[in-house]
Motif scaffolding. Structure first.
Motif, short mmCIF file in Angstrom:
data_model
loop_
_atom_site.label_atom_id
_atom_site.label_comp_id
_atom_site.label_asym_id
_atom_site.label_seq_id
_atom_site.Cartn_x
_atom_site.Cartn_y
_atom_site.Cartn_z
N PHE A 87 5.88 -1.25 15.26
CA PHE A 87 4.45 -1.40 15.51
C PHE A 87 3.65 -1.20 14.23
CE2 PHE A 87 0.25 0.25 16.67
CZ PHE A 87 -0.20 -0.81 17.44
N ASP A 88 4.07 -0.25 13.39
CA ASP A 88 3.38 -0.01 12.13
C ASP A 88 3.46 -1.23 11.22
OD1 ASP A 88 2.84 2.58 12.97
OD2 ASP A 88 4.53 3.45 11.88
N ILE A 89 4.61 -1.86 11.18
CA ILE A 89 4.80 -3.05 10.35
C ILE A 89 3.91 -4.19 10.85
CG2 ILE A 89 6.46 -4.83 9.66
CD1 ILE A 89 8.61 -2.55 9.81
N ILE A 90 3.89 -4.38 12.15
CA ILE A 90 3.05 -5.44 12.75
C ILE A 90 1.58 -5.17 12.46
CG2 ILE A 90 2.28 -6.44 14.94
CD1 ILE A 90 5.20 -5.97 15.94
N LEU A 91 1.16 -3.93 12.63
CA LEU A 91 -0.24 -3.56 12.38
C LEU A 91 -0.62 -3.78 10.92
CD1 LEU A 91 -2.81 -2.42 13.63
CD2 LEU A 91 -1.96 -0.14 13.08
N ALA A 92 0.25 -3.39 9.99
CA ALA A 92 -0.03 -3.59 8.56
C ALA A 92 -0.16 -5.07 8.23
CB ALA A 92 1.07 -2.94 7.72
N ARG A 93 0.68 -5.90 8.83
CA ARG A 93 0.60 -7.34 8.59
C ARG A 93 -0.68 -7.94 9.14
NH1 ARG A 93 6.87 -8.81 9.87
NH2 ARG A 93 7.71 -8.01 7.92
N LYS A 94 -1.06 -7.52 10.34
CA LYS A 94 -2.30 -8.03 10.94
C LYS A 94 -3.52 -7.59 10.13
CE LYS A 94 -0.88 -8.56 15.73
NZ LYS A 94 -1.15 -8.18 17.13
N PHE A 95 -3.51 -6.35 9.68
CA PHE A 95 -4.61 -5.83 8.88
C PHE A 95 -4.71 -6.62 7.57
CE2 PHE A 95 -6.47 -2.95 5.73
CZ PHE A 95 -7.63 -2.57 6.38
N GLY A 96 -3.58 -6.83 6.93
CA GLY A 96 -3.55 -7.58 5.68
C GLY A 96 -4.05 -9.00 5.84
N LYS A 97 -3.64 -9.65 6.93
CA LYS A 97 -4.10 -11.01 7.20
C LYS A 97 -5.61 -11.04 7.42
CE LYS A 97 -3.35 -15.08 10.13
NZ LYS A 97 -4.58 -15.64 9.68
N LYS A 98 -6.12 -10.05 8.12
CA LYS A 98 -7.57 -9.98 8.36
C LYS A 98 -8.32 -9.82 7.05
CE LYS A 98 -11.22 -9.60 11.00
NZ LYS A 98 -11.61 -10.50 12.06
N ILE A 99 -7.83 -8.95 6.18
CA ILE A 99 -8.47 -8.75 4.88
C ILE A 99 -8.47 -10.06 4.09
CG2 ILE A 99 -8.29 -7.59 2.63
CD1 ILE A 99 -9.30 -5.76 4.85
N LYS A 100 -7.33 -10.73 4.07
CA LYS A 100 -7.22 -11.99 3.33
C LYS A 100 -8.17 -13.04 3.90
CE LYS A 100 -3.99 -15.45 1.69
NZ LYS A 100 -2.57 -15.87 1.63
#
Length: 77
Positions: free
Chosen positions: A8-21
């Motif tokens: 879940f942490d990995i998925i959350l970090a990826r979603k957060f990163g995509k949102k920032i981008k």
């Protein structure tokens, strides 16, 4: 004990990163420019966008300010 990374942490970090981008691209600024505005290193900015690192709330707050959005906007996926 070692630090465990949960899926879940990995998925959350990826979603957060995509949102920032996505927000950065909407603002039409470079990754280096966003890093400068948020007072973080370009390599850390890259790691955030690629979703390979967690970030702190204080860094998220600086990113929101640099992107001129509310902090809560960064967590709307």
């Amino acid at each position: 004990m070692g630090k465990k990374t949960f899926r879940f942490d990995i998925i959350l970090a990826r979603k957060f990163g995509k949102k920032i981008k996505d927000l950065r691209l909407n603002c039409e600024i470079s990754q280096d420019e966003l890093a400068f505005r948020a007072n973080i290193s370009p390599s850390y900015m890259s790691a955030i966008e690629r979703g390979i690192t967690d970030t702190t709330i204080s860094t998220a707050k600086r990113l929101a300010k640099a992107l001129q959005v509310e902090l809560s906007e960064l967590f709307k996926y």
